[in-house]
Scaffold this motif. Structure first.
Motif, PDB file in Angstrom:
ATOM      1  N   VAL A   1       0.569  -1.581   0.173  1.00 31.27           N
ATOM      2  CA  VAL A   1       0.000   0.073  -0.274  1.00 31.27           C
ATOM      3  C   VAL A   1       0.940   1.119   0.122  1.00 31.27           C
ATOM      4  N   ASP A   2       1.915   1.476   0.769  1.00 35.12           N
ATOM      5  CA  ASP A   2       3.147   1.870   0.728  1.00 35.12           C
ATOM      6  C   ASP A   2       4.170   1.766   1.565  1.00 35.12           C
ATOM      7  N   ALA A   3       5.186   2.249   1.965  1.00 33.58           N
ATOM      8  CA  ALA A   3       6.125   2.126   3.105  1.00 33.58           C
ATOM      9  C   ALA A   3       5.954   1.222   4.213  1.00 33.58           C
ATOM     10  N   GLN A   4       4.804   1.280   4.781  1.00 25.41           N
ATOM     11  CA  GLN A   4       4.947   0.874   5.677  1.00 25.41           C
ATOM     12  C   GLN A   4       3.731   0.410   5.883  1.00 25.41           C
ATOM     13  N   HIS A   5       2.369   0.351   5.338  1.00 29.63           N
ATOM     14  CA  HIS A   5       1.603  -0.601   4.894  1.00 29.63           C
ATOM     15  C   HIS A   5       1.299  -2.030   3.697  1.00 29.63           C
ATOM     16  N   VAL A   6       1.188  -3.019   3.415  1.00 31.27           N
ATOM     17  CA  VAL A   6       0.836  -4.163   2.675  1.00 31.27           C
ATOM     18  C   VAL A   6      -0.827  -4.208   3.325  1.00 31.27           C
ATOM     19  N   ALA A   7      -1.212  -4.817   1.778  1.00 24.59           N
ATOM     20  CA  ALA A   7      -2.325  -5.493   2.016  1.00 24.59           C
ATOM     21  C   ALA A   7      -2.620  -7.772   2.070  1.00 24.59           C
ATOM     22  N   LEU A   8      -2.629  -7.644   3.775  1.00 22.92           N
ATOM     23  CA  LEU A   8      -2.054  -9.087   3.757  1.00 22.92           C
ATOM     24  C   LEU A   8      -3.376  -9.398   3.665  1.00 22.92           C
TER      25      LEU A   8
END
Length: 472
Positions: free
Chosen positions: A18-25
């Motif tokens: 999603v961004d540098a700190q977040h993912v779609a898990l």
């Protein structure tokens, strides 16, 4: 640079960044209870959305269900609000094709006890649940963590979660736990040392000879309570102990596939050159039975210790003073010898068969002290049946314990197992917050063996000293 076990699991379940700190898990399994799911299902209905993967959901009624010692088919929720929650949950699960362990199901129990014991939790999985103690599953090498109600809705609709990636912490414990010292004492020791926020923002990986020596169920206790240090996850790399535990319980794979999976599970571990952001080391030989004195799990001392003096920092001082006032205790005082009114043995932390064996070993041939109400609530229907087959239930009943049906029970005051104001309870649960077991109730966290000893003595005692000899 090598990867930690945590990063390997996250990376293998990342749908996109999603961004540098977040993912779609991606979630391999999503577990729900009647308490944290109603708004999520309502949100789906408002948006006219289906459940994306019903086969990857599991529902279980555990928080509000009464645990009275009646026949399973006679269990009834009599509190109106709780009954509505359970009824709505049943309707929602049936509507969306989600498997449900309902009130009268033979295998009903506490979600974090039932899921591992029926083989649903496997190394390398991502498991989500609207309950903070989902960290339990790290004992089997699965990344489990709690989510909020809005996130429950998102997982139901997409089978994914927008997830902020945590930092890596390694806690190494070497040495040997002494006689009468358990995983519950070890985790209370660790939390008391690093603090209730000591692992905030981290996924913790445990290692060391003391961890390797723990049974799978003891590891569940350890990982279950790691969230009480603020951790966002807890992991123990799969080894022969955890791999065998899982393989013996799987219902939906042929033997050949299980053998292949076992080889893959054994390979799941942090790389030798993996770098952790923070590391801690502990000596298991230095751990004694622990008991909490305050209203946070980190406010704990060895049974032979003294309640610490008020800290100098104004905020910490105010918090400690408030906790002591609530608990009716004073700095410098001892917990050894403190009288209790109630003993509760149960919860997702300590209601498995090994826990009940520990309790039975202490109380067999002895009696609960006069004036003490002592309850044992097994973690599931399976645990209850096994304890009865082994004669553990008979020993507990003969000693004066109430032998009850499975459920969360007195871990939290959401059902009719509630302490009265001012009552002091020796409890095997995971939280000792104000009002957690009832308004004004005073909770002391400890191991099953220590709680059993408190029931017999009528006061908090060192099980190693008071009940190390053979019963009369």
């Amino acid at each position: 640079m090598g990867k930690t076990l945590y990063r390997k699991i996250v990376d293998s379940h990342t749908v996109f960044r999603v961004d540098a700190q977040h993912v779609a898990l991606y979630a391999d399994l999503h577990i729900m209870n009647e308490y944290t799911s109603p708004q999520a299902f309502a949100g789906l209905a408002e948006k006219n959305l289906p459940v994306r993967c019903p086969e990857k959901q599991m529902g279980i009624v555990d928080h509000v269900i009464p645990t009275h010692p009646v026949a399973r088919d006679r269990r009834t929720i009599v509190i109106d609000a709780a009954a509505r929650q359970a009824t709505n949950f049943t309707r929602n699960c049936r509507q969306h094709g989600i498997y449900l362990f309902d009130v009268n199901d033979r295998e009903q129990g506490i979600e974090h006890v039932v899921a591992p014991e029926i083989g649903l939790i496997r190394p390398g999985m991502v498991v989500l649940c609207g309950d903070s103690h989902t960290t339990t599953y790290g004992a089997l090498g699965a990344l489990g963590f709690g989510i909020g109600t809005s996130e429950v809705e998102h997982v139901l609709a997409t089978q994914t979660l927008v997830y902020r990636v945590a930092q890596d912490m390694r806690i190494c414990v070497n040495g040997n736990l002494g006689g009468g010292v358990t995983a519950k004492d070890l985790v209370l020791h660790i939390i008391a040392r690093i603090g209730a926020q000591g692992a905030r923002g981290y996924a913790v990986e445990y290692c060391g000879s003391a961890i390797e020596a723990l049974s799978a169920e003891a590891r569940m206790t350890l990982c279950n309570m790691t969230v009480e240090a603020g951790a966002r996850g807890a992991l123990i790399a799969p080894d022969e102990v955890s791999v065998r535990y899982v393989a013996e319980r799987i219902r939906d794979m042929p033997p050949g596939d299980i053998s292949t999976a076992m080889a893959q599970w054994r390979a799941l571990k942090s790389d030798a050159d993996a770098v952790f952001d923070t590391e801690h080391r502990f000596d298991a030989d230095a751990v004694a039975p622990y008991v909490t004195w305050g209203t946070s799990p980190d406010q704990a001392i060895p049974i032979g210790g003294r309640i610490p003096a008020l800290p100098p920092h104004p905020v910490e001082q105010a918090n400690a003073a408030k906790a002591l006032g609530y608990m009716g205790l004073e700095a410098g005082g001892a917990l050894d010898g403190l009288a209790v009114d109630h003993v509760f043995i149960g919860s997702c932390t300590n209601a498995r068969i090994e826990d009940l064996r520990e309790v039975a070993a202490v109380v067999s041939g002895r009696r609960v002290a006069p004036g003490v109400r002592a309850m044992v609530v097994p973690g599931s229907g399976r645990v209850r049946e096994q304890a009865e087959r082994e004669g553990l239930a008979d020993a507990l009943i003969a000693a004066g314990f109430e032998w009850r049906q499975p459920g969360c029970s007195m871990c939290l005051a959401m059902n009719d197992d509630v302490l009265q104001p001012g009552q002091r309870c020796a409890s095997t649960t995971n939280r000792n917050f104000e009002g957690r077991q009832g308004r004004g109730a005073r909770t002391h966290l400890m191991s099953p063996a220590m709680a059993a000893a408190a029931a017999l003595a009528g006061r908090i005692v060192d099980v190693r000293k008071e009940f190390a000899h053979e019963p009369a």
